[in-house]
Design a protein around this motif. Sequence first.
Motif, PDB file in Angstrom:
ATOM      1  N   GLU A 116       0.807  -1.214   0.000  1.00 49.04           N
ATOM      2  CA  GLU A 116       0.000   0.000   0.000  1.00 49.04           C
ATOM      3  C   GLU A 116       0.844   1.271   0.000  1.00 49.04           C
ATOM      4  O   GLU A 116       0.503   2.254  -0.654  1.00 49.04           O
ATOM      5  CB  GLU A 116      -0.944   0.000   1.210  1.00 49.04           C
ATOM      6  N   VAL A 117       1.958   1.261   0.708  1.00 51.12           N
ATOM      7  CA  VAL A 117       2.819   2.446   0.745  1.00 51.12           C
ATOM      8  C   VAL A 117       3.419   2.702  -0.626  1.00 51.12           C
ATOM      9  O   VAL A 117       3.351   3.809  -1.157  1.00 51.12           O
ATOM     10  CB  VAL A 117       3.933   2.281   1.800  1.00 51.12           C
ATOM     11  N   LEU A 118       3.995   1.659  -1.218  1.00 51.93           N
ATOM     12  CA  LEU A 118       4.598   1.815  -2.539  1.00 51.93           C
ATOM     13  C   LEU A 118       3.546   2.198  -3.573  1.00 51.93           C
ATOM     14  O   LEU A 118       3.783   3.051  -4.439  1.00 51.93           O
ATOM     15  CB  LEU A 118       5.290   0.520  -2.953  1.00 51.93           C
ATOM     16  N   SER A 119       2.377   1.579  -3.488  1.00 52.55           N
ATOM     17  CA  SER A 119       1.303   1.860  -4.432  1.00 52.55           C
ATOM     18  C   SER A 119       0.954   3.339  -4.455  1.00 52.55           C
ATOM     19  O   SER A 119       0.781   3.945  -5.519  1.00 52.55           O
ATOM     20  CB  SER A 119       0.066   1.038  -4.075  1.00 52.55           C
ATOM     21  N   LYS A 120       0.866   3.945  -3.283  1.00 47.82           N
ATOM     22  CA  LYS A 120       0.529   5.365  -3.208  1.00 47.82           C
ATOM     23  C   LYS A 120       1.676   6.250  -3.669  1.00 47.82           C
ATOM     24  O   LYS A 120       1.474   7.274  -4.321  1.00 47.82           O
ATOM     25  CB  LYS A 120       0.128   5.728  -1.777  1.00 47.82           C
ATOM     26  N   GLU A 121       2.897   5.845  -3.372  1.00 44.53           N
ATOM     27  CA  GLU A 121       4.029   6.732  -3.618  1.00 44.53           C
ATOM     28  C   GLU A 121       4.575   6.655  -5.038  1.00 44.53           C
ATOM     29  O   GLU A 121       5.391   7.496  -5.425  1.00 44.53           O
ATOM     30  CB  GLU A 121       5.126   6.466  -2.581  1.00 44.53           C
TER      31      GLU A 121
END
Length: 333
Positions: A116-121
Amino acid sequence: MTSAVKNYIHKVAIVGATGNSGSYMVEALLATGKHTVTAISRMESTATVPDGVKVAKVDYADSATLVAALTGQDALVMTMNVMAPSDSEAKLITAAADAGVKWILPNDWSPDIADEVLSKEIFIGEAKRANRELIAKLGKSAYVAVECGFWYEWSLAMGAGYGFDLAGRKVTMYDDGETKICTSTLPQVGRAVANILSLKVAPDGPDDTTPCLEMLRNKFVYVSSFTVSQRDILASAMRVSGTSLADWDITYEPSTTRYARSVAEIQSGSRAGFVKQLYTRVFFQDGKGNVEKTKGLHNKILGLPTDEDIDVFTKIAFERQLTLDKIGMNLPA
């Protein structure tokens, strides 16, 4: 027990069949001898498809044409440019549900956007998540999301990608250049698609534990060719070009600084900034670009080769960069 004939996918529709990655998927699908391949093409397209590929013309403004093109297909593979209209995928997914297509390989082909973190960033992740959720919400199709990292020979040819100016013998190392990421060649991605769609759909019986599509229903599949750092890529580039470390101009930039700068460039309308943002985030030292370590790969399950020669694809990147430079399409580091 499912009958042998019905327990396999035969008819595959693909969007982007003549594109950079789609062409390799089509080649690999045809090579299996198990699939009938249909290219979903816009009415105005003049692209030529390989022999043996059917063509279905569609108008994205007319959903009936999409449903007609997908009716009777077992699977839909989507490979589309990031610059394609933002609602194109949703239209295809909805049409696939209406047409009764059971399996969709959505337009993922990316690093680990299940994170989720990578997906957003990396920005592109949220739109891809919404499309997977649409597939699940409609409930008529299942997805298999292939996460392959970035395409190696494609990315290495762009300065804004892996940080290399191959022809100029320059490289911008992110941090110390030692962070490893997973990256796939275009032929490997093509094989992954063909091998996934060549799996039987369901187990042959209650005691059958061999790989099948049902095991991958609404899940992520991780594939890769190489788990490498920029230092590893530089070593390959030196072998291919017959150069030594002394021949290369090496600079360093903290990945977090580069990422912040790229976000500012995006806000000013820079396409190069968008590419830098995507790639730099994967090279952060948090290891999110190395799914072999964090999640494990499906290469063995899918029967993908493990002996690809990185130098062969580095050479392809050298040649591609020269072409990009010649037509003014390269994005500098």
